[in-house]
Design an enzyme around this catalytic site. Structure first.
Site, PDB file in Angstrom:
ATOM      1  N   TYR A  60      38.674  63.980  78.629  1.00  6.13           N
ATOM      2  CA  TYR A  60      37.922  63.143  77.677  1.00  6.13           C
ATOM      3  C   TYR A  60      36.413  63.293  77.859  1.00  6.13           C
ATOM      4  CZ  TYR A  60      42.189  60.774  76.178  1.00  6.13           C
ATOM      5  OH  TYR A  60      43.424  60.492  75.658  1.00  6.13           O
ATOM      6  N   LYS A 113      50.709  67.987  85.921  1.00  5.11           N
ATOM      7  CA  LYS A 113      51.356  69.150  85.289  1.00  5.11           C
ATOM      8  C   LYS A 113      50.952  70.353  86.144  1.00  5.11           C
ATOM      9  CE  LYS A 113      53.674  70.955  81.833  1.00  5.11           C
ATOM     10  NZ  LYS A 113      55.115  70.777  81.697  1.00  5.11           N
ATOM     11  N   ASP A 133      55.863  65.673  81.642  1.00  4.61           N
ATOM     12  CA  ASP A 133      56.928  65.696  80.628  1.00  4.61           C
ATOM     13  C   ASP A 133      58.161  64.936  81.129  1.00  4.61           C
ATOM     14  OD1 ASP A 133      56.878  67.740  82.482  1.00  4.61           O
ATOM     15  OD2 ASP A 133      57.626  69.298  81.149  1.00  4.61           O
ATOM     16  N   ASP A 189      46.639  57.759  79.241  1.00  2.00           N
ATOM     17  CA  ASP A 189      46.489  57.187  77.903  1.00  2.00           C
ATOM     18  C   ASP A 189      47.845  57.171  77.202  1.00  2.00           C
ATOM     19  OD1 ASP A 189      45.498  56.275  75.534  1.00  2.00           O
ATOM     20  OD2 ASP A 189      44.126  57.940  75.172  1.00  2.00           O
ATOM     21  N   ASP A 208      50.768  53.723  76.895  1.00  2.00           N
ATOM     22  CA  ASP A 208      51.211  53.174  75.607  1.00  2.00           C
ATOM     23  C   ASP A 208      52.736  53.207  75.512  1.00  2.00           C
ATOM     24  OD1 ASP A 208      48.660  52.647  74.821  1.00  2.00           O
ATOM     25  OD2 ASP A 208      48.817  53.666  72.884  1.00  2.00           O
TER      26      ASP A 208
END
Ligand code: NAD
Length: 356
Positions: free
Chosen positions: A140, A190, A222, A246, A250
């Site tokens: 980000y 990852k 994943d 992020d 959620d």
């Protein structure tokens, strides 16, 4: 006396913050809380008044306060603005300026709301998970970034970057939180594909040596997404990067039925914190007295616990919220058949009544 900067922001921000302030007023009046409130602007409403989504006065006030209580920012009318002027940039700017690198997002399923989850009750009942998300680094913020023309076509670029010190400090944050919980940290990365994640994993292992009482495990992002919807109760604390956090937080939020229930904290190294509900400004329901204020009220509880060292009062707020849910009162987003549906204002009043 602790000084709190109150930033309602946009959309439902003002309505939900009003309810949280009722709770603070009640604690001030009945429990000698001694909280002084300072009010400021952020987001679209700040842009409308000052031409900036993060005015200098807001930043100055933040630096003079002990904590921030924020509603939410954003709205359709500001989506046409240049990126640096958009409401969300105000929030990102404040997080970065205050170095709020550690974002705590609890996902707790209130037993009274088990039916509101999209998963089967036995999979989610009793869920109590904490996601610790790195908030001021990673893709980000990484450079270079932008959209340019290359080889005769448009080319978009963002960069996933972390210094080892950035990884270590979020690691320490996660381990210290786990020490106060079930003493298990699962680090999400990852590392099979991304070098930045390979470093993430190495540094997490190094940090874990300082916390022999806490168990560390690793999972690829994943698989983490899959496990969150398959068997979410296996996790205690999950620690991850800005982008993965992020998305996963959620997902975890939805396990609990409504994003209207979930608070969050963003802390810097001195435990200065910004406290806010995880949801956005919900412009579709703003001004209708139907928004759920409980995530914002529970954000006050987190502020008392993590920045102001008032664990007892934090617990009081949480008990009051539980009492109101036990009484069967719900805002529309968490209501099931047979519940009494009430508005934003009444929910705030009911929590205050339960506090007394
Ligand atoms: P949102 O969280 O605002 O809303 C998503 C859905 O959840 C909507 O249907 C909304 O009505 C509902 N909802 C949200 N909060 C609720 C509450 N307290 N009670 C009942 N229902 C609630 O997300 P969005 O629609 O994607 O974004 C709207 C605006 O908010 C955008 O401008 C976005 O950029 C901004 N946003 C801000 C933040 C923040 O301030 N931290 C976070 C996310 C999105």
């Amino acid at each position: 006396m602790s000084k709190i900067l109150v930033l309602p922001g946009d959309g439902i921000g003002k309505e939900i913050i009003t309810q949280a302030l009722k709770v603070i007023d009640s604690l001030n009046a009945n429990n000698n809380l001694g909280m002084e409130l300072v009010h400021g602007l952020i987001g679209g409403s700040a842009y409308d008044e000052t031409g900036s989504p993060l005015p200098e006065e807001t930043l100055k006030a933040a630096k003079e306060c002990d904590s921030i209580l924020l509603g939410a920012v954003g709205g359709y009318q500001w989506e046409v603005l240049d990126r640096p002027l958009r409401p969300e940039r105000g929030l990102l700017g404040l997080r970065a300026e205050m170095d709020l690198f550690s974002n705590l997002r609890p996902a707790i399923l209130y037993p009274q709301l088990a039916a509101a989850s999209s998963l089967k009750e036995e999979i989610v009942s009793g869920l109590d998970l904490m996601i610790v998300r790195e908030l001021v680094g990673g893709i980000y913020f990484g450079e270079p970034r932008g959209i340019e023309v290359k080889d005769g076509q448009r080319f978009g670029i963002n960069s996933a970057t972390y210094f080892e010190s950035e990884i270590a400090r979020i690691g320490h944050s996660a381990f210290q939180i786990a020490q106060k919980r079930d003493k298990r940290v699962c680090s999400v990365d990852k590392a099979n594909v991304l070098e930045v994640c390979e470093l993430w994993r190495e540094v997490m292992e190094e940090v874990s040596k300082d916390y022999p009482d806490v168990e560390l495990s690793h999972i690829y992002v994943d698989n983490a997404a899959m496990q969150l919807v398959k068997a979410p109760k296996q996790f205690d604390v999950m620690v991850t990067s800005n982008l993965f956090g992020d998305v996963l937080s959620d997902c975890a939020a939805m396990l609990t039925g409504s994003i209207g229930m979930l608070p969050s904290a963003s802390l810097n190294k001195d435990n200065f914190g910004m406290y806010e509900p995880i949801h956005g400004s919900a412009p579709d329901i703003a001004g209708k007295d139907i928004a759920n204020p409980l995530a914002t009220i529970l954000s006050v509880a987190m502020m008392l616990r993590y920045s102001l060292n008032q664990t007892d009062l934090a617990g009081k707020i949480e008990v009051a919220v539980n009492t109101v849910l036990d009484q069967g009162y719900r805002t529309g987003d968490i209501a099931a058949q047979g519940d009494t549906v009430i508005g934003t204002e009444e929910m705030g009043d009911r929590v205050v009544a339960a506090l007394k």
